[in-house]
Scaffold this motif. Structure first.
Motif, PDB file in Angstrom:
ATOM      1  N   MET A   1       9.593  -9.187   7.647  1.00 15.28           N
ATOM      2  CA  MET A   1       8.828  -8.647   6.538  1.00 15.28           C
ATOM      3  C   MET A   1       9.275  -7.213   6.235  1.00 15.28           C
ATOM      4  SD  MET A   1       6.226  -9.156   4.356  1.00 15.28           S
ATOM      5  CE  MET A   1       5.216 -10.462   4.951  1.00 15.28           C
ATOM      6  N   ARG A   2       9.523  -6.456   7.297  1.00 21.43           N
ATOM      7  CA  ARG A   2       9.909  -5.064   7.103  1.00 21.43           C
ATOM      8  C   ARG A   2      11.240  -4.954   6.369  1.00 21.43           C
ATOM      9  NH1 ARG A   2       9.020  -0.817  11.808  1.00 21.43           N
ATOM     10  NH2 ARG A   2       7.043  -1.861  11.618  1.00 21.43           N
ATOM     11  N   HIS A   5      10.617  -5.625   2.716  1.00 26.04           N
ATOM     12  CA  HIS A   5       9.888  -4.472   2.171  1.00 26.04           C
ATOM     13  C   HIS A   5      10.870  -3.336   1.878  1.00 26.04           C
ATOM     14  CE1 HIS A   5       5.952  -2.433   1.743  1.00 26.04           C
ATOM     15  NE2 HIS A   5       6.648  -1.356   2.018  1.00 26.04           N
ATOM     16  N   ILE A 105       0.612  -5.880  -0.309  1.00 23.91           N
ATOM     17  CA  ILE A 105       0.268  -6.857   0.727  1.00 23.91           C
ATOM     18  C   ILE A 105       1.148  -6.668   1.968  1.00 23.91           C
ATOM     19  CG2 ILE A 105       0.263  -9.324   1.273  1.00 23.91           C
ATOM     20  CD1 ILE A 105      -0.517  -9.772  -1.695  1.00 23.91           C
ATOM     21  N   SER A 106       2.453  -6.510   1.770  1.00 21.71           N
ATOM     22  CA  SER A 106       3.332  -6.368   2.930  1.00 21.71           C
ATOM     23  C   SER A 106       3.094  -5.044   3.651  1.00 21.71           C
ATOM     24  CB  SER A 106       4.796  -6.500   2.517  1.00 21.71           C
ATOM     25  OG  SER A 106       5.181  -5.442   1.665  1.00 21.71           O
ATOM     26  N   ILE A 108       0.180  -3.517   3.970  1.00 22.68           N
ATOM     27  CA  ILE A 108      -1.017  -3.738   4.802  1.00 22.68           C
ATOM     28  C   ILE A 108      -0.656  -4.603   6.004  1.00 22.68           C
ATOM     29  CG2 ILE A 108      -3.279  -4.853   4.842  1.00 22.68           C
ATOM     30  CD1 ILE A 108      -3.582  -3.940   1.905  1.00 22.68           C
ATOM     31  N   TRP A 109       0.152  -5.633   5.766  1.00 27.68           N
ATOM     32  CA  TRP A 109       0.576  -6.527   6.855  1.00 27.68           C
ATOM     33  C   TRP A 109       1.347  -5.745   7.936  1.00 27.68           C
ATOM     34  CZ3 TRP A 109      -0.393 -11.410   8.266  1.00 27.68           C
ATOM     35  CH2 TRP A 109       0.441 -11.989   9.209  1.00 27.68           C
ATOM     36  N   LEU A 110       2.275  -4.894   7.522  1.00 26.43           N
ATOM     37  CA  LEU A 110       3.039  -4.099   8.480  1.00 26.43           C
ATOM     38  C   LEU A 110       2.141  -3.137   9.244  1.00 26.43           C
ATOM     39  CD1 LEU A 110       6.195  -3.297   6.327  1.00 26.43           C
ATOM     40  CD2 LEU A 110       6.072  -4.817   8.292  1.00 26.43           C
ATOM     41  N   VAL A 112      -1.067  -3.556   9.935  1.00 28.57           N
ATOM     42  CA  VAL A 112      -1.869  -4.340  10.891  1.00 28.57           C
ATOM     43  C   VAL A 112      -1.007  -4.717  12.093  1.00 28.57           C
ATOM     44  CG1 VAL A 112      -3.032  -6.554  11.217  1.00 28.57           C
ATOM     45  CG2 VAL A 112      -3.540  -5.170   9.207  1.00 28.57           C
ATOM     46  N   GLN A 113       0.253  -5.093  11.845  1.00 31.62           N
ATOM     47  CA  GLN A 113       1.144  -5.429  12.965  1.00 31.62           C
ATOM     48  C   GLN A 113       1.369  -4.221  13.868  1.00 31.62           C
ATOM     49  OE1 GLN A 113       4.679  -6.957  11.086  1.00 31.62           O
ATOM     50  NE2 GLN A 113       4.080  -9.078  11.556  1.00 31.62           N
TER      51      GLN A 113
END
Length: 130
Positions: A1-2, A5, A105-106, A108-110, A112-113
């Motif tokens: 994902m990173r 991004h 979205i990504s 926020i996802w990063l 949280v990870q």
């Protein structure tokens, strides 16, 4: 994902900056103070020929101030939406909007990870990392 991004931000960053700047300019042009006469003078003005105000309504003549930066509102809107550059500009504008949703979205996802990774390692919880 990173990785996604990072790579998409390199390409779409330029277009999102363009959209942000032209959006701000279009709002500034609308909010820019004008040299319009006071409301009492506008109410006393006569309506354009052929115009009839409906019964029970208080009609004001159309705003006549289209000089200065206010005359640029339409131009800023067309630049902002990509319409000036035809179908390709509109497509890039829509894709930039979708990229903005992806980055939100990504991102926020990063975050949280990273938060979970930090808590799994039993490190002190912090909102931001150094």
């Amino acid at each position: 994902m990173r990785k996604w991004h990072r790579w998409l931000s390199v390409f779409f960053g330029v277009f999102m900056l363009w959209i942000a700047v032209t959006g701000v300019l279009s709002q500034v042009a609308v909010l820019w103070p004008s040299g319009a006469p006071d409301p009492a003078a506008q109410a006393a003005a006569t309506p354009p020929p052929g115009f009839e105000c409906p019964e029970g309504w208080r009609c004001l003549p159309p705003r006549g101030d289209t000089s200065g930066i206010r005359s640029m509102v339409g131009t800023f809107h067309h630049l902002h939406s990509g319409e000036t550059f035809g179908p390709i500009g509109t497509t890039i504008s829509v894709l930039s909007g979708l990229a903005l949703v992806f980055f939100s979205i990504s991102g926020i996802w990063l975050y949280v990870q990273m938060w979970r990774f930090r808590s799994d390692r039993k490190l002190a919880p912090r909102w931001f990392w150094k």
